[in-house]
Design a protein around this motif. Structure first.
Motif, short mmCIF file in Angstrom:
data_model
loop_
_atom_site.label_atom_id
_atom_site.label_comp_id
_atom_site.label_asym_id
_atom_site.label_seq_id
_atom_site.Cartn_x
_atom_site.Cartn_y
_atom_site.Cartn_z
N SER A 41 0.82 -1.21 0.00
CA SER A 41 0.00 0.00 0.00
C SER A 41 0.85 1.27 0.00
CB SER A 41 -0.94 0.00 1.21
OG SER A 41 -0.23 -0.27 2.40
N HIS A 42 2.03 1.21 -0.65
CA HIS A 42 2.88 2.40 -0.75
C HIS A 42 2.93 2.93 -2.18
CE1 HIS A 42 4.78 3.01 3.18
NE2 HIS A 42 4.67 1.71 3.33
N MET A 43 3.04 4.25 -2.29
CA MET A 43 3.15 4.90 -3.60
C MET A 43 4.43 4.47 -4.30
SD MET A 43 2.82 8.95 -4.59
CE MET A 43 1.05 9.01 -4.33
N GLN A 44 4.31 4.26 -5.61
CA GLN A 44 5.44 3.83 -6.42
C GLN A 44 6.40 4.98 -6.70
OE1 GLN A 44 5.18 0.21 -7.56
NE2 GLN A 44 4.03 0.68 -5.71
N LYS A 45 7.66 4.61 -6.99
CA LYS A 45 8.71 5.60 -7.20
C LYS A 45 8.34 6.63 -8.26
CE LYS A 45 13.54 5.92 -8.69
NZ LYS A 45 14.75 5.14 -9.08
N LYS A 46 7.85 6.16 -9.41
CA LYS A 46 7.48 7.06 -10.51
C LYS A 46 6.46 8.10 -10.06
CE LYS A 46 5.40 6.91 -15.14
NZ LYS A 46 4.85 6.00 -16.18
N ASP A 47 5.49 7.67 -9.26
CA ASP A 47 4.44 8.58 -8.81
C ASP A 47 4.92 9.51 -7.71
OD1 ASP A 47 2.46 7.51 -10.58
OD2 ASP A 47 2.35 5.76 -9.27
N LEU A 48 5.85 9.03 -6.88
CA LEU A 48 6.48 9.92 -5.89
C LEU A 48 7.21 11.07 -6.59
CD1 LEU A 48 8.00 7.35 -3.36
CD2 LEU A 48 6.12 8.91 -2.90
N LEU A 49 7.97 10.71 -7.62
CA LEU A 49 8.71 11.73 -8.38
C LEU A 49 7.75 12.75 -8.98
CD1 LEU A 49 11.32 9.47 -10.21
CD2 LEU A 49 11.85 11.23 -8.52
N ASP A 50 6.67 12.27 -9.56
CA ASP A 50 5.72 13.17 -10.20
C ASP A 50 5.02 14.06 -9.17
OD1 ASP A 50 3.92 14.09 -12.41
OD2 ASP A 50 2.41 13.09 -11.18
N TYR A 51 4.58 13.47 -8.06
CA TYR A 51 3.84 14.23 -7.05
C TYR A 51 4.71 15.29 -6.39
CZ TYR A 51 1.07 15.17 -2.82
OH TYR A 51 0.36 15.77 -1.80
N TYR A 52 5.86 14.89 -5.88
CA TYR A 52 6.70 15.83 -5.14
C TYR A 52 7.22 16.96 -6.03
CZ TYR A 52 6.78 12.38 -1.33
OH TYR A 52 6.44 11.51 -0.33
N SER A 53 7.57 16.63 -7.28
CA SER A 53 8.10 17.66 -8.18
C SER A 53 7.03 18.65 -8.64
CB SER A 53 8.75 17.00 -9.40
OG SER A 53 7.79 16.29 -10.16
N SER A 54 5.75 18.27 -8.45
CA SER A 54 4.65 19.14 -8.86
C SER A 54 4.21 20.12 -7.78
CB SER A 54 3.44 18.29 -9.28
OG SER A 54 3.76 17.46 -10.37
#
Length: 474
Positions: free
Chosen positions: A414-427
């Motif tokens: 139930s953890h966010m994937q690396k690709k989505d972490l990169l997208d979310y935090y950089s936004s």
């Protein structure tokens, strides 16, 4: 002159500064102290856990004004009663429905802590005592205040907040903390844990984004994992569940699904139900054998509404689903030769009924264990997963041949994937992004990747891989 004198100070006082456990962050300004979560250190090593969880904290709990909790996993909220044992009087601010779940989980955690104390004393000769007791649990629950999502709540003239759905587990949230520091408004986004946004997860409010914060304190548990888990993986896992159960039952064997009690258990029960509910040839009993898990299942009707409640009631009314009422009944089922499916905790199999079940499951080649996600190298689950390295396994006082079938599901984390972490935090429009909840090497690598993503989006956030000595001023 101290240039940081009038700024808000952020220190990372938990072990999540350099690990994936023990979340705790201290925010200080104008003689006010706010704690973002208070989690236990968990490792599978009793001596490590005892030393870390009984360590000096680096602050006085009596001085804390508010404690914010994102969700009820013990590595995020299990240290709370210790703070109240040490004189804390702070208000705990938590997402709605936290207390009904926390009440069950924290009492189970105390049992585990007492067991850890006994092991440390017997194996290491160290005189120990539990870090809290039942009175401290009651004090913790009495100080818990719950709030819903997406409303800005003013606690006093200096502190406001908003809970934003994190999509991680039931009753989980990101915390947007809004501080008025001498008429300067600063916003802090604390993500707690974030869920995998690519998968349907019953009973959990979907993740929502935060667009702006001066400081983001972000988890990066999966920052070192490049595999991208999507619905395709879930579909394959559902096929594996169907194949393993059908074949094992036809071979007159038993299927043990090793699962954690909170959140993971209802998810996997529902998955089994959805896979077999319309199968007219299915006639196998499915047993839930975990006291804590059964207690939590009984609380779900108090929490769920609408379609989620309707689905849960259908699952609980499934004619093949049974709760194991007592330890005696569990032992009777273990001795039985009847094919069955058993879902038992814990997922690491170091404690709980799954450890006891392993003794009767692993020696027989027609039996099967389904694992759900990561397990650490110290755990019984890890040894069972590696039969070439561990052809025989010691469990309690017995040695057992490691012969059963093994399936490892990949899509139920139930953890966010690396690709989505990169997208979310950089936004997020932010001044700084502080990375927690991962080992330091992974955070450093992830920080470089994230800094590149930030630049691509023409943002100016500075990415900081946190360690235990990091201090940030905002």
């Amino acid at each position: 002159m101290n240039k940081n004198k009038n700024k808000i100070k952020v220190t990372f006082v938990g072990t999540n500064s350099e690990d994936v456990t023990g979340s705790m962050t201290l925010i200080e300004f104008n003689n006010k102290k706010i704690l973002l979560e208070a989690g236990l250190f968990q490792s599978g090593s009793p001596i490590e856990e005892y030393k870390n969880n009984s360590r000096r904290l680096g602050f006085n709990p009596r001085d804390v004004d508010y404690i914010f909790i994102g969700h009820t996993h013990m590595d995020h909220a299990g240290m709370l009663p210790r703070l109240y044992a040490m004189g804390c009087t702070a208000k705990i601010i938590a997402p709605r429905n936290t207390s009904v779940l926390y009440n069950k989980i924290i009492r189970n955690s105390l049992s585990c802590i007492l067991e850890t104390c006994d092991i440390v004393h017997k194996e290491h000769g160290i005189s120990t005592r539990p870090i809290y007791n039942t009175d401290d649990i009651e004090n913790t629950l009495n100080n818990m205040h719950e709030y819903g999502y997406n409303d800005i709540i003013k606690l006093d003239d200096e502190v406001s907040f908003k809970f934003i759905p994190s999509g991680h587990v039931i009753a989980s949230a990101q915390i947007l903390l809004i501080i008025n520091n001498n008429n300067h408004i600063k916003k802090f986004l604390y993500t707690s844990d974030l869920g995998n946004i690519n998968l349907y997860k019953p009973y959990v409010t979907e993740f929502e984004r935060c667009e702006k914060a001066d400081l983001v304190i972000g988890e990066c548990t999966y920052s070192g994992v490049d595999k991208y888990i999507t619905q395709k993986y879930r579909d394959k896992d559902m096929e594996k569940i169907e194949t393993v159960i059908s074949k094992t039952v036809s071979d007159k064997g038993k299927v043990l699904i090793a699962s954690f009690s909170f959140d993971r258990l209802p998810t996997i029960i529902t998955a089994v139900y959805l896979k077999f509910k319309d199968n007219k040839d299915f006639d196998t009993d499915v047993y839930i054998d975990t006291p804590l898990g059964m207690d939590l299942c009984r609380e779900y009707p108090k929490i769920l509404t609408g379609e989620d409640l309707a689905l849960w009631e259908d699952v609980m009314n499934w004619k093949f689903l049974h709760f194991v009422k007592s330890h005696k009944d569990s032992l009777s089922l273990q001795a039985s030769r009847k094919p069955m499916v058993v879902i038992a905790s814990s997922g690491f199999m170091d404690a709980g009924r799954s450890k006891v079940w392993a003794k009767s499951i692993i020696p027989r080649s027609n039996n099967h264990i389904i694992f759900i996600g990561f397990c650490n190298e110290n755990s019984l689950a890890y040894k069972i997963k590696n039969p070439k390295k561990y052809p025989k396994i010691k469990i309690d006082r017995g040695n057992y041949k490691n012969r059963c079938g093994i399936t490892d599901l990949k899509s139920f984390s139930s953890h966010m994937q690396k690709k989505d972490l990169l997208d979310y935090y950089s936004s997020i429009n932010s001044e700084k992004i502080a990375l927690v909840h991962s080992d330091f090497d992974n955070k450093c690598k992830f920080a470089k990747e994230l800094q590149l993503e930030v630049s691509k989006k023409n943002n100016t956030s500075k990415v900081v891989p946190v360690n235990k000595s990091t201090i940030i001023y905002i």
